[in-house]
Design an enzyme around this catalytic site. Structure first.
Site, PDB file in Angstrom:
ATOM      1  N   GLU A 173       0.771  -1.262   0.050  1.00 40.05           N
ATOM      2  CA  GLU A 173      -0.250   0.023   0.023  1.00 40.05           C
ATOM      3  C   GLU A 173       0.823   1.335   0.112  1.00 40.05           C
ATOM      4  O   GLU A 173       0.568   2.160   0.886  1.00 40.05           O
ATOM      5  CB  GLU A 173      -0.977  -0.040   1.107  1.00 40.05           C
ATOM      6  CG  GLU A 173      -1.886  -1.189   1.252  1.00 40.05           C
ATOM      7  CD  GLU A 173      -2.831  -0.996   2.373  1.00 40.05           C
ATOM      8  OE1 GLU A 173      -2.941  -0.343   3.098  1.00 40.05           O
ATOM      9  OE2 GLU A 173      -4.029  -1.632   2.026  1.00 40.05           O
ATOM     10  N   GLU A 208      -5.629  -8.240  -0.272  1.00 40.72           N
ATOM     11  CA  GLU A 208      -6.399  -7.902   0.798  1.00 40.72           C
ATOM     12  C   GLU A 208      -7.704  -7.522   0.546  1.00 40.72           C
ATOM     13  O   GLU A 208      -8.147  -6.928  -0.300  1.00 40.72           O
ATOM     14  CB  GLU A 208      -5.817  -6.684   1.606  1.00 40.72           C
ATOM     15  CG  GLU A 208      -4.173  -6.855   2.319  1.00 40.72           C
ATOM     16  CD  GLU A 208      -4.084  -5.815   3.173  1.00 40.72           C
ATOM     17  OE1 GLU A 208      -4.862  -5.056   3.483  1.00 40.72           O
ATOM     18  OE2 GLU A 208      -2.670  -5.304   3.161  1.00 40.72           O
TER      19      GLU A 208
END
Length: 505
Positions: free
Chosen positions: A172, A291
């Protein structure tokens, strides 16, 4: 209400990579400590791993597990988790405002993965560290012997390399919450150079570059275009993340969120195709959706710890969502979306596996138990492997605040190697039964080999360590009739239900 479906043996989406049903263990909350690892627990093995948890992971047949993060990895020194445990440092984890003892590191996690029957998917720190850390970690994990890092691994008790193939290049990196956040250009250059170094060691590694943390990011989808422009010919996957919330308890809106997921996948798939054309490349890059999950139930109770009001605790309860029946429907529809996009989504990681927004929960010094969402994950993992069929669906739908034309029936189908076909069904309608009518074109299926349904529960019904009432039961009313050239499946799909019907010859 009637839903007409055509399932044709020749109309397929593509082969499903078994890793589509992977999961995730991060050094966060109780995922590791008192989750997978609890020395002294009645079920603990010689390495301190809870065998009751291992049994449930094996029940799910989880093919791959991402580790050690997640946000945690962006300030993590993997070297802290090797060598004698008594010599390992305690570090402050800035991602989750906790203390990390490093009692579990790569050796311990690898032992757990072997015991749980799963592969490792490892992430390198491209937040606070970079290329050198990544190449040293890969050498430590994968090189046989004769070098500094490989011989250090052998000194630490592991003679043979683990041979990990899948590596995530950071986590991320577009997020302002991330330690070492980068612009798309900064990250793209770093990821390219890291990939180049890892390819110089082993061209067969499978590398995952960071895509957008969510489709709501201000930099999406330009981030994907920029990062892939740097890395397309050096990586195999681009990662996407998405979490699903229902704070306002608007069920039609909540159950329509998979439409946004589908848009997210299709948009990034388009950027992949554009970049391939721009590069005149012969390589294919796929999506690793590493995710995803429902996550909102626990957010209020976690604020004190995450804001530092509790100091720096060790393995406090964090992100321990207790899932309800509504979440069964949501997880079922999310998994259906991945199956229907199996041509481009090859890897998936339900985040996470134990205690932290997880299908498996534990009580410290007590039992392990199945959350409500364990079941759609179980059925997809067990019976969703093979070839995804491209179904034609004719069903009434509805509009919500986030999507239009959402069909009340959410359905996918997978043809296994043995010729059986599994249909995964979610009825989103709150009051109406759906009369399912499936034309089986070219599919020689004549009997029902399994029929399981989860239905009839209050939307807020949950499971717990003492009782698991939200669980599958045998379905009724389904019939399959063999006809020349195929046959027909009919079944009543109850309002607000999740149902799996498998057919054989």
């Amino acid at each position: 209400m009637r839903a007409r479906v055509a399932a044709n043996i020749d109309f397929v989406v593509g082969e499903i990579d078994p890793r589509l049903y992977g999961s995730f263990i991060e050094h966060l909350g109780r995922a590791v400590y008192s989750g997978i690892y609890e020395p002294g627990h009645a079920s603990a093995d010689a390495n301190g791993f809870r065998t009751d948890v291992i049994d449930l992971v094996r029940e799910l047949d989880v093919p791959i597990v991402r580790y050690p993060g997640g946000n945690f990895v962006s300030a993590y020194n993997w070297e802290d988790g090797i060598g004698p445990k008594e010599d390992r440092p305690v570090r402050l984890d800035l991602a989750w405002h906790t203390s990390e003892t490093n009692e579990v590191g790569i050796h311990e996690f690898a032992d757990w993965a072997e015991a749980a029957g799963t592969q490792m998917m490892l992430a390198v720190n491209l937040g606070s560290r970079g290329l050198d850390e990544a190449r040293a970690f890969v050498e430590y994990v994968n090189h046989p012997s004769g070098t500094y890092w490989s011989d250090l691994r052998r000194k630490n008790g592991r003679e043979d390399p683990w041979g990990v193939k899948m590596w995530c290049l950071g986590n991320e990196m577009d997020g302002p919450w991330q330690i070492g956040q980068k612009t798309a250009d900064e990250y793209g250059r770093l990821a390219f150079e890291t990939a180049k170094a890892l390819r110089a060691y082993d061209t067969s590694l499978e590398l995952v570059v960071c895509g957008s943390s969510t489709p709501t990011m201000a930099t999406y989808p330009a981030w994907e275009a920029t990062v892939l422009d740097y890395t397309y010919d050096s990586v195999d996957y681009i990662s996407l993340h998405m979490y699903f919330k229902n704070h306002d308890k608007d069920l039609p809106r909540y159950l329509s969120l998979p439409a946004q997921l589908d848009d997210y996948i299709q948009t990034v798939a388009g950027i992949i195709r554009m970049t391939k054309a721009k590069k005149r490349s012969k390589r294919d890059v796929y999506i690793s959706f590493d995710e995803w999950n429902v996550w909102y139930h626990s957010e209020a109770q976690d604020k004190a710890t995450l804001q530092g009001e509790d100091g720096w605790p060790i393995a406090p309860p964090l992100l321990e969502d207790i899932y309800d029946f509504a979440d069964v429907l949501q997880v079922g529809a999310i998994l259906n979306t991945f199956i229907r996009r199996a041509d481009v989504v090859k890897v998936g990681c339900l985040a996470q596996l134990v205690n932290v927004i997880a299908p498996i929960m534990t009580v410290k010094d007590g039992p392990a138990w199945r959350q409500t969402t364990f079941w759609p994950y179980y059925y997809a993992s067990r019976y969703g492997r093979g070839t995804a069929l491209n179904l034609a669906l004719d069903c009434p739908g509805y509009d919500s605040a986030v999507a239009t034309g959402v069909p009340y029936l959410d359905i996918s189908a997978v043809r296994a190697e043995d010729g059986t076909v599994a249909f995964f069904c979610v009825n989103r309608h709150e009051t109406e039964e759906i009369a399912l009518d499936v034309a089986l074109q070219g599919l020689p299926l004549s009997r029902i080999v399994m029929d399981k349904v989860i239905a009839g529960h209050a939307l807020d019904a949950t499971n717990g360590p003492g009782e698991e009432p939200v669980a599958p039961v045998d379905g009724t009313g389904a019939e399959v009739v063999a006809e020349p050239g195929g046959g027909r499946l009919t079944a009543p799909i109850a309002p607000l239900s999740y149902r799996v019907i498998r057919l054989g010859d």
